[in-house]
Design an enzyme around this catalytic site. Structure first.
Site, PDB file in Angstrom:
ATOM      1  N   HIS A   1       0.912  -1.331  -0.590  1.00  0.00           N
ATOM      2  CA  HIS A   1      -0.125  -0.222  -0.208  1.00  0.00           C
ATOM      3  C   HIS A   1       1.089   1.262  -0.043  1.00  0.00           C
ATOM      4  O   HIS A   1       1.961   1.228   0.448  1.00  0.00           O
ATOM      5  CB  HIS A   1      -0.798   0.079   1.585  1.00  0.00           C
ATOM      6  CG  HIS A   1       0.137   0.268   2.315  1.00  0.00           C
ATOM      7  ND1 HIS A   1       0.068   0.950   3.652  1.00  0.00           N
ATOM      8  CD2 HIS A   1       0.253  -1.218   3.311  1.00  0.00           C
ATOM      9  CE1 HIS A   1       1.314   0.603   3.879  1.00  0.00           C
ATOM     10  NE2 HIS A   1       1.098  -0.492   4.796  1.00  0.00           N
TER      11      HIS A   1
ATOM     12  N   GLU B   1      -1.869  -7.297   7.624  1.00  0.00           N
ATOM     13  CA  GLU B   1      -1.457  -7.412   7.933  1.00  0.00           C
ATOM     14  C   GLU B   1      -1.313  -7.538   9.311  1.00  0.00           C
ATOM     15  O   GLU B   1      -1.940  -8.628   9.858  1.00  0.00           O
ATOM     16  CB  GLU B   1      -0.920  -5.558   8.095  1.00  0.00           C
ATOM     17  CG  GLU B   1       0.195  -5.691   8.537  1.00  0.00           C
ATOM     18  CD  GLU B   1       1.568  -5.836   7.721  1.00  0.00           C
ATOM     19  OE1 GLU B   1       1.819  -7.303   7.856  1.00  0.00           O
ATOM     20  OE2 GLU B   1       2.486  -5.226   7.756  1.00  0.00           O
TER      21      GLU B   1
END
Length: 337
Positions: A101, A205
């Site tokens: 990201h 994550e």
């Protein structure tokens, strides 16, 4: 006690699953610069190196490109096609485009406070009164990083005839949804390969303690990112994140092996896009036997992966239990944004 109980339960599931055989993942090296031990990750730029695709001949060039008119990516695509055609029913090859990201507000905060203060104190808060990092949004810089990726994909499609992803997968965390949208939604894609991203819970994550890794509700995601669909069983609220325990690398690797098993067994596509995180991609690289290769925010790494079904018990991993936050060794509030 909770950490040990969860680890024991997970180890039991791993042992039961391994008795029926497993899928062995291997990185096929020699195709991308990121595979090479001499490539320095911190200075490598995917956008100035054709995604890292090595300029080299393939043993299929003679039949496919005798006049030397095809691009490197076209010749690579044919090489991968041949690998799959000749692999047999227990082996498949896929190309994973794994993008981290764009920069998020949590990245800014950790850089400002320093990792020790971030890990022991600030990461447990939703923000500091000036900025908020719970399920962090991307910054203006992060959006610009995604725009760089978008422009790069446009050039690669037009000039290199790169095979675009057949399927798009994303972490459910906001920074990945924003990054994937900016990167891919405006590309001119073939009708049979549209940008139709699927959210996978396990692509997130490292889980626990850090509020930046606690996702929003399914209702919020659906309303804010309507072009994204959800995998079956995606829950309304985040049932994985715990405020007092954080996943270890070994537990994370089990999670990402399960994710790869799911995708490789249900998706017959060859070219896949993953929009994920630094820890997530690092875990995938460990599972597929790739060298360590850290990605800066907004960066992308392609990998050619061989998946082979093995009729034997899987190697039993050594699992380390989830951990609590480290103790602060200095006053973490001595500096403020």
């Amino acid at each position: 006690m909770l950490a040990w109980t969860a680890t024991f339960a997970l180890l039991t599931m791993v042992a039961e699953a391994s008795s029926a055989g497993y899928t062995r993942y291997t990185t096929i090296t020699g195709f991308f610069l990121q595979d090479e031990p001499t490539t320095v990750a911190v200075t490598f730029n995917y956008a100035t190196s054709n995604f890292g695709l090595i300029d080299r001949p393939y043993d299929t060039d003679g039949e496919y490109d005798p006049d030397h008119k095809k691009t490197q990516w076209q010749r690579f695509e044919h090489q991968v096609f041949r690998l799959n055609r000749e692999s047999g029913r227990k082996v498949q090859y896929k190309v994973l485009f794994m993008g981290r990201h764009g920069e998020g507000f949590h990245n800014v905060a950790e850089s400002f406070y320093g990792t020790p203060a971030w890990d022991c104190y600030w990461s447990k808060l939703d923000g500091n009164g000036t900025i908020e990092w719970s399920d962090a949004n991307i910054t203006t810089n992060g959006a610009n990083q995604a725009i760089i990726a978008n422009n790069f994909w446009k050039r690669e499609i037009a000039e290199q005839k790169i095979p675009v992803p057949e399927k798009y997968y994303s972490s459910p965390l906001t920074r990945c949804l924003e990054t994937a949208h900016i990167t891919f939604s405006s590309l001119t894609l073939p009708d049979h390969r549209p940008f139709a991203p699927l959210i996978k819970e396990k692509m997130r994550e490292t889980i626990g303690i850090h509020t930046c890794d606690r996702r929003r509700s399914k209702t919020y995601i659906k309303a804010t990112y309507p072009e994204f669909s959800f995998e079956d069983g995606f829950t309304e609220t985040d049932e994985l994140w715990k405020p007092d325990l954080r996943e270890t690398n070994s537990l994370e690797d089990v999670r990402f092996r399960e994710l790869l098993d799911d995708i490789f067994s249900h998706d017959d596509s060859t070219y896949l896009s993953f929009t994920a995180h630094s820890g997530a991609i690092a875990s995938i690289l460990r599972v597929i036997g790739h060298r360590d290769f850290s990605l800066s925010t907004g960066a992308v790494i392609p990998v050619l992966v061989k998946a082979e079904d093995v009729d034997a018990p899987a190697p039993r991993p050594t699992l380390e239990p989830s951990t609590s936050a480290p103790a602060c060794t200095a006053n973490p509030t001595s500096t403020a944004v």
